[in-house]
Design an enzyme around this catalytic site. Structure first.
Site, PDB file in Angstrom:
ATOM      1  N   ALA B 195     -19.857  36.573  -3.832  1.00  0.00           N
ATOM      2  CA  ALA B 195     -18.911  36.415  -4.945  1.00  0.00           C
ATOM      3  C   ALA B 195     -18.250  35.048  -5.002  1.00  0.00           C
ATOM      4  CB  ALA B 195     -17.839  37.507  -4.863  1.00  0.00           C
ATOM      5  N   CYS B 320     -26.200  13.668  10.096  1.00  0.00           N
ATOM      6  CA  CYS B 320     -26.606  12.848  11.243  1.00  0.00           C
ATOM      7  C   CYS B 320     -25.470  12.696  12.240  1.00  0.00           C
ATOM      8  CB  CYS B 320     -27.014  11.465  10.768  1.00  0.00           C
ATOM      9  SG  CYS B 320     -28.271  11.516   9.489  1.00  0.00           S
TER      10      CYS B 320
END
Lengths: 459, 459
Positions: B195, B320
């Site tokens: 939802a 990263c």
């Protein structure tokens, strides 16, 4: 219209409502994100965790929020069992635990584990010595509720925790019912709770795992809540849960004393105004807001309907006519009467006048149900010398007991009545009736359909 | 302060807020109880289920509410696999699924099951023929998202569902990203949603299991939600979820067209205003509100910080520098550049002026990050005839690629640069850089620390 079923779910506390609405605008973003909306959500979550941990009496990094108390129990038991897999696969629970604990135990057993169910006494309390005796070399975990959800009896958590600690076994405490009233004493290892039981919103449970307790979360990996509760955090509800726990705790001493006096009125006065009633649960070591009694010759669900019509919302542990057809496992474990069972659990703020009105209404409601049930008695009683056989096969609780009560006078003192019944509740309620009536319960043997229960007339 | 990360979590829709607040007073009681508060809660729950089922395109008794989309996926996959245990233990997923699906698959594999991961193409789409080919005698379940959460590419659900149907294998569709825009086409068997992705509150997911699909709910028994979602129902949130799904669907056609035009502006104009950018994902078969691009020589997280400072909240699939140290599995599966990745997902109501301002701010933000990263380049390049060895061990994405770009001109055409790197992202980004730059990627071999990536200068 008094609502007297706080032990099922408490109405939303005003503080919870306020906190929930206030945090809807700040708490919807992903707290794992680094942008401002995420940072704001994270701050709310961290603050709620601190507040909840403070109320529980643990470190914030020991507490995670789960989607419900049930999920906290399921995850806590499964994770603790898996974390102690090397120690063994033995689990100890009390016979009066909440169904979420007993269903977890059943799942563990289905998966090859072993379970010991420690009995409770007639007041609903477990015996610390029985827990200590149940501890084994291969016990991975023990579970004990802080207080019983059906009869309100407080459990000896601190003593059981000490016994478990001495054996190196972690104890998980289901504190769902007692958490609004105070922290749980003793050296427990895991603890679970449920916000909607203290006036917080639905959708929030909590699971505490003390540092050093071995725990291996089960199910697919998920990074939320330290990997212990998968799924996106419901932050507005969590904020509301923590705020309302703090609020109910601030009122707990005063409100607890007030409600204890009101439930004491029910405990003291129900046996006087309703004939053939047994008030169950420990009269002293109990939750302040909860009282339970059982009415002989009454079907609990019909009585609930009567009380609902009179404006009172209460609950029942006797579900003779509901889908399950089994009486409450708690009442069964206590060995007390299950028929006509009513649990009254007062929400915070309940007024004395409402309780007085309940005490006014109750006798008439019970009388009405008894009158309705009195009519269909048409059992076939066959006299065989000094004994009578009563065929109540196919009849539901409380009919077999009503019929027994009607015919006991037909045999002489020393004679027996044998009740043939296939309703599971009869196994509990016939002995309970004998105890209440001073008659001798001889025993039970298998019959063609169901069982034959033998009662000897003593007076 | 524009929030452009609706794919993580959408701000609460006004209708959701209104429905949530309105049902706090009616929806807190236990819907399993027979007194008036319980009956009222039950009515709200039933109405919400009807509304949600209508929006999904299923029967109300096929849909249960779960505490989150993640829980719906976990429960759906575990239940469908257990229900089809006799058929076998083979599971098919696409390589671009949400982590909740891939983690469920990993758990299944850890439990002794087998998993086939169907690859996706450079646009992020799975090939229906590859799904058909992966179906085996012992396949218990296949899973395919309706649209990808990172790049927006729509998946060929109807075709895959048909192939699965023909083989008698149920298909579970994770529809979390597409459900606000419309029902999922095709003859699928199970479906999940969340939802808070459509502007509903957190704490509500949905799981649909079509009639006739074998399903065995896992975990301890619980009677709530047809036994498929344990724990007390969060009714106010469920009501808000259903009401807001209906509301966003009413605006979906108009709002979808409007947002599609805005994301199309980003798709079309980013490559012109930011050098060395790759826009990823299918340009046509895609979600209307989502666009993703990757910027060469940029660290995604630093770029997110720059954009946050400029007032834009966006997300990145390249992590990263975050804790995981691995680039997005989706970008990896697509074989596209992962460095400097930015996902823009516009919430309903986003204005054109906000998108224009984003397009104004972006080039400067990228330039700033590139300038910062340009400085620390200090790789040791050793010439060996026509070839060069670049030691980037210990350096994080995007540094190895930046260094490669700086030294490629130091070798003659036909000569090679060998990059030594131990950052996982290099495996994806060095070949991607070669493709973008028209250089030849020769291949990879193990090295003392990490891998050696060989690139031949083509021009």
């Amino acid at each position: 219209m008094p609502y007297f079923d706080a032990a099922s779910s408490a109405p939303l506390h005003p503080v919870a409502r306020q906190a929930l609405v206030a945090s809807l605008d700040e708490g919807w973003a992903d707290p794992a994100r680094l942008y401002r909306e995420g940072r704001r959500a994270r701050l709310l979550l961290d603050a709620a965790r601190e507040a909840a941990a403070d109320a529980v009496g643990c470190r914030a990094d020991e507490l995670v929020f789960t989607p419900s108390g049930t999920r906290a129990v399921h995850a806590g038991i499964a994770g603790a069992l898996a974390g102690r897999r090397r120690a063994g696969r033995h689990l100890i629970v009390s016979a009066a635990e909440h169904s979420s604990v007993l269903h977890s135990a059943a799942a563990h057993e289905a998966g090859g584990g072993t379970v010991t169910e420690v009995p409770v006494d007639r007041g609903g309390a477990a015996d610390p010595e029985a827990y200590a005796a149940a501890l084994r070399e291969d016990t991975a975990l023990a579970c004990l509720q802080s207080a019983n959800h059906e009869v309100g009896t407080e459990q000896p958590v601190a003593e059981v925790a000490a016994a478990c600690r001495a054996a190196g076994v972690p104890l998980l405490v289901d504190a769902a019912q007692s958490l609004p009233w105070g922290p749980v004493d003793g050296d427990w290892s895991l603890l679970t709770g449920s916000a909607h039981k203290w006036g917080g919103p639905a959708g929030v449970g909590l699971l505490v795992v003390r540092k050093g307790v071995r725990f291996a979360a089960q199910g697919p990996v998920d990074e939320r809540e330290s990997g212990r509760a998968a799924g996106f955090e419901n932050i507005p509800a969590i904020v509301a849960a923590a705020a309302s726990l703090r609020a109910v705790r601030a009122e707990a001493a005063r409100e607890g004393a007030r409600l204890r006096e009101l439930t004491e009125r029910i405990r003291a006065r129900v046996p006087g105004c309703v004939p053939d009633v047994e008030v169950v649960g420990d009269p002293v070591r109990r939750l302040p807001h909860l009282v339970t009694f059982s009415c002989l010759y009454v079907d609990g669900e019909t009585l609930l309907h009567e009380l609902d019509r009179a404006g009172f919302s209460v609950s029942s542990g006797s579900s003779c006519t509901s889908s399950t057809l089994t009486p409450s496992h708690v009442l069964k474990a206590m060995g007390v009467l299950s028929e006509g069972n009513v649990r009254v659990s007062l929400p915070v703020g309940t007024e004395a006048a409402e309780v007085e009105r309940f005490l006014d209404v109750l006798p008439g409601a019970v009388r009405e149900v008894r009158e309705k049930l009195g009519a269909p008695v048409a059992a076939e009683a066959r006299a065989e010398g000094d004994s009578l056989v009563l065929d109540a096969v196919g009849k539901r609780c409380p009919i077999p007991v009503i019929e027994l009560a009607k015919v006991i006078g037909h045999v002489p003192v020393g004679g027996t009545v044998t009740v043939l019944a296939d309703d599971e509740a009869a196994r509990l309620d016939i002995p309970a009736w004998c105890e209440m009536r001073g008659q001798e319960y001889v025993g039970e043997r298998p019959a063609d359909h169901g069982s034959a229960y033998v009662v000897r007339r003593s007076s």
